[in-house]
Design an enzyme around this catalytic site. Structure first.
Site, PDB file in Angstrom:
ATOM      1  N   ASP A  62       0.827  -1.209   0.000  1.00 50.56           N
ATOM      2  CA  ASP A  62       0.000   0.000   0.000  1.00 50.56           C
ATOM      3  C   ASP A  62       0.860   1.257   0.000  1.00 50.56           C
ATOM      4  O   ASP A  62       0.509   2.266  -0.612  1.00 50.56           O
ATOM      5  CB  ASP A  62      -0.925   0.003   1.221  1.00 50.56           C
ATOM      6  CG  ASP A  62      -1.972  -1.104   1.153  1.00 50.56           C
ATOM      7  OD1 ASP A  62      -2.336  -1.501   0.032  1.00 50.56           O
ATOM      8  OD2 ASP A  62      -2.408  -1.570   2.214  1.00 50.56           O
ATOM      9  N   ARG A  67       3.279   6.301  -2.679  1.00 49.33           N
ATOM     10  CA  ARG A  67       4.437   6.946  -3.306  1.00 49.33           C
ATOM     11  C   ARG A  67       4.162   7.240  -4.779  1.00 49.33           C
ATOM     12  O   ARG A  67       4.523   8.303  -5.286  1.00 49.33           O
ATOM     13  CB  ARG A  67       5.685   6.082  -3.152  1.00 49.33           C
ATOM     14  CG  ARG A  67       6.227   6.033  -1.736  1.00 49.33           C
ATOM     15  CD  ARG A  67       7.655   5.514  -1.694  1.00 49.33           C
ATOM     16  NE  ARG A  67       7.766   4.173  -2.258  1.00 49.33           N
ATOM     17  CZ  ARG A  67       7.555   3.055  -1.568  1.00 49.33           C
ATOM     18  NH1 ARG A  67       7.206   3.122  -0.293  1.00 49.33           N
ATOM     19  NH2 ARG A  67       7.697   1.875  -2.136  1.00 49.33           N
ATOM     20  N   ASN A 132      -4.880   8.975   2.152  1.00 48.86           N
ATOM     21  CA  ASN A 132      -5.092   8.369   3.465  1.00 48.86           C
ATOM     22  C   ASN A 132      -5.392   9.412   4.536  1.00 48.86           C
ATOM     23  O   ASN A 132      -6.479   9.417   5.106  1.00 48.86           O
ATOM     24  CB  ASN A 132      -3.868   7.560   3.885  1.00 48.86           C
ATOM     25  CG  ASN A 132      -3.946   6.116   3.453  1.00 48.86           C
ATOM     26  OD1 ASN A 132      -4.895   5.709   2.792  1.00 48.86           O
ATOM     27  ND2 ASN A 132      -2.940   5.338   3.815  1.00 48.86           N
ATOM     28  N   ARG A 159     -10.284  21.977  21.313  1.00 47.51           N
ATOM     29  CA  ARG A 159      -9.190  22.811  21.821  1.00 47.51           C
ATOM     30  C   ARG A 159      -8.543  22.034  22.966  1.00 47.51           C
ATOM     31  O   ARG A 159      -9.160  21.848  24.026  1.00 47.51           O
ATOM     32  CB  ARG A 159      -9.692  24.168  22.321  1.00 47.51           C
ATOM     33  CG  ARG A 159      -8.554  25.088  22.843  1.00 47.51           C
ATOM     34  CD  ARG A 159      -9.106  26.319  23.539  1.00 47.51           C
ATOM     35  NE  ARG A 159      -9.798  27.177  22.609  1.00 47.51           N
ATOM     36  CZ  ARG A 159      -9.247  28.201  21.956  1.00 47.51           C
ATOM     37  NH1 ARG A 159      -7.964  28.458  22.156  1.00 47.51           N
ATOM     38  NH2 ARG A 159      -9.959  28.941  21.143  1.00 47.51           N
ATOM     39  N   ASP A 163      -0.263  15.368  21.130  1.00 43.89           N
ATOM     40  CA  ASP A 163       0.894  15.210  20.255  1.00 43.89           C
ATOM     41  C   ASP A 163       0.621  15.771  18.861  1.00 43.89           C
ATOM     42  O   ASP A 163       1.527  16.245  18.177  1.00 43.89           O
ATOM     43  CB  ASP A 163       1.268  13.734  20.119  1.00 43.89           C
ATOM     44  CG  ASP A 163       2.118  13.236  21.274  1.00 43.89           C
ATOM     45  OD1 ASP A 163       2.471  14.053  22.143  1.00 43.89           O
ATOM     46  OD2 ASP A 163       2.434  12.036  21.306  1.00 43.89           O
ATOM     47  N   THR A 171     -10.686   5.837   3.329  1.00 52.21           N
ATOM     48  CA  THR A 171      -9.578   4.946   2.967  1.00 52.21           C
ATOM     49  C   THR A 171      -8.522   4.943   4.054  1.00 52.21           C
ATOM     50  O   THR A 171      -8.031   3.896   4.468  1.00 52.21           O
ATOM     51  CB  THR A 171      -8.947   5.380   1.630  1.00 52.21           C
ATOM     52  OG1 THR A 171      -9.937   5.331   0.598  1.00 52.21           O
ATOM     53  CG2 THR A 171      -7.781   4.482   1.252  1.00 52.21           C
ATOM     54  N   THR A 174      -8.389   3.067   7.913  1.00 56.14           N
ATOM     55  CA  THR A 174      -7.853   1.737   8.223  1.00 56.14           C
ATOM     56  C   THR A 174      -6.332   1.754   8.366  1.00 56.14           C
ATOM     57  O   THR A 174      -5.713   0.697   8.479  1.00 56.14           O
ATOM     58  CB  THR A 174      -8.235   0.733   7.111  1.00 56.14           C
ATOM     59  OG1 THR A 174      -7.648   1.162   5.877  1.00 56.14           O
ATOM     60  CG2 THR A 174      -9.736   0.645   6.950  1.00 56.14           C
ATOM     61  N   TYR A 176      -3.134   4.788   9.708  1.00 59.76           N
ATOM     62  CA  TYR A 176      -2.614   5.412  10.928  1.00 59.76           C
ATOM     63  C   TYR A 176      -3.747   5.773  11.890  1.00 59.76           C
ATOM     64  O   TYR A 176      -3.625   5.620  13.116  1.00 59.76           O
ATOM     65  CB  TYR A 176      -1.815   6.649  10.531  1.00 59.76           C
ATOM     66  CG  TYR A 176      -0.971   7.273  11.629  1.00 59.76           C
ATOM     67  CD1 TYR A 176      -0.818   6.684  12.875  1.00 59.76           C
ATOM     68  CD2 TYR A 176      -0.302   8.465  11.398  1.00 59.76           C
ATOM     69  CE1 TYR A 176      -0.043   7.256  13.866  1.00 59.76           C
ATOM     70  CE2 TYR A 176       0.487   9.065  12.384  1.00 59.76           C
ATOM     71  CZ  TYR A 176       0.606   8.447  13.614  1.00 59.76           C
ATOM     72  OH  TYR A 176       1.381   9.021  14.588  1.00 59.76           O
ATOM     73  N   ALA A 177      -4.865   6.252  11.356  1.00 52.97           N
ATOM     74  CA  ALA A 177      -5.987   6.653  12.210  1.00 52.97           C
ATOM     75  C   ALA A 177      -6.509   5.482  13.031  1.00 52.97           C
ATOM     76  O   ALA A 177      -6.887   5.641  14.194  1.00 52.97           O
ATOM     77  CB  ALA A 177      -7.111   7.250  11.353  1.00 52.97           C
TER      78      ALA A 177
END
Length: 268
Positions: A62, A67, A132, A159, A163, A171, A174, A176-177
């Site tokens: 993926d 890229r 993504n 607010r 981090d 999309t 599924t 990093y989120a």
């Protein structure tokens, strides 16, 4: 038919050579390289940008697809056949072992094109597209930043100190989120997902937000802005808006999202 080749890993060039040989044996099929790497390893001419491309064959995981989208000009206008050789292959249509049965159908045009929505991040002198997610994250990894998120029109949504924040498409829900604690969003929905990243307050929860409503992310100090983990910039005020460009994927079969979730994301 003109087909572009884009290869993610050196190990995949043996497979790519077999594909190129099969394609060139078909009448009316021309194969071109996306980059000098493909020219060198596949002995095919490089795409000069002036020719129309009917299909982009992207071999890899993926991350290779991401890229390709960000590296190759006008790639979002070209239908992508993702041949999955990575670990998850969530976006792929076929695996390497299924390819012989699928190539003839591709050459005959026996496929449909699925479109995925994207987001656009806009900061001072900078904008990028995300299939993504857009990540806004503090420059110092050991230091929380204050993040404020407001809708266009002025209503404040968040607010707090954290981090950073992830703004994902269905999309990207599924990717990093999901790892950051967000829910999975069905890719048939036109929404975006806002996921606070390690917030100081545990009461802060992810928000599913209308896709068409722009938001503004304000940070207390200059932060990193990353689109799909590839395009990187810095800023302290970022607008996230709907993008009129779609990423198009070739499907030779029904895309079964939930089957992929259980087989590829939740099984070690």
């Amino acid at each position: 038919m003109r087909i572009m080749m884009y290869i993610g890993k050196y190990e995949d060039y043996a497979l790519a050579k077999l594909i190129v040989s099969r394609l060139l044996s078909s009448n009316g099929v021309e194969v071109v390289a996306a980059r000098d790497l493909e020219v060198k390893n596949l002995s095919i001419p490089k795409w000069d940008g002036s020719q129309g491309i009917d299909i982009a064959m992207v071999i890899g995981g993926d991350g290779t697809v991401l890229r390709f989208i960000h590296e190759i000009g006008n790639s979002t206008d070209t239908p992508i056949l993702h041949i999955g050789t990575g670990r998850v292959n969530y976006l792929s249509d076929v695996s390497a072992r299924e390819l012989p049965q699928v190539l003839d159908r591709i050459i005959k045009g026996e496929y449909v094109v699925e479109e995925r929505i994207t987001l656009k991040a806009i900061a001072a002198g900078f904008e990028c597209m995300a299939l993504n997610e857009v990540l806004v994250k503090g420059v110092d990894p050991g230091h929380l930043i204050s993040v404020t998120i407001v809708e266009d029109g002025g209503e404040e949504m968040i607010r707090a100190r954290m981090d950073g924040v992830i703004i994902a498409t269905p999309t990207g829900s599924t990717a990093y989120a999901l790892a950051a604690g967000g829910p999975v969003i069905d890719n048939r929905l036109a929404v975006k997902l806002i996921v606070p990243l390690a917030p100081f307050s545990r009461a802060l929860v992810p928000i599913v937000h209308p896709y068409e409503v722009p938001i503004k992310v304000l940070t207390s100090e200059v932060a990193h802005i990353l689109c799909d983990g590839i395009v990187t910039q810095r800023g302290a005020e970022i607008r996230i808006v709907p993008n009129d460009r779609r990423v198009r994927f070739i499907r030779t079969r029904q895309y079964r999202m939930y089957d992929r979730l259980f087989r590829r994301l939740f099984i070690p």
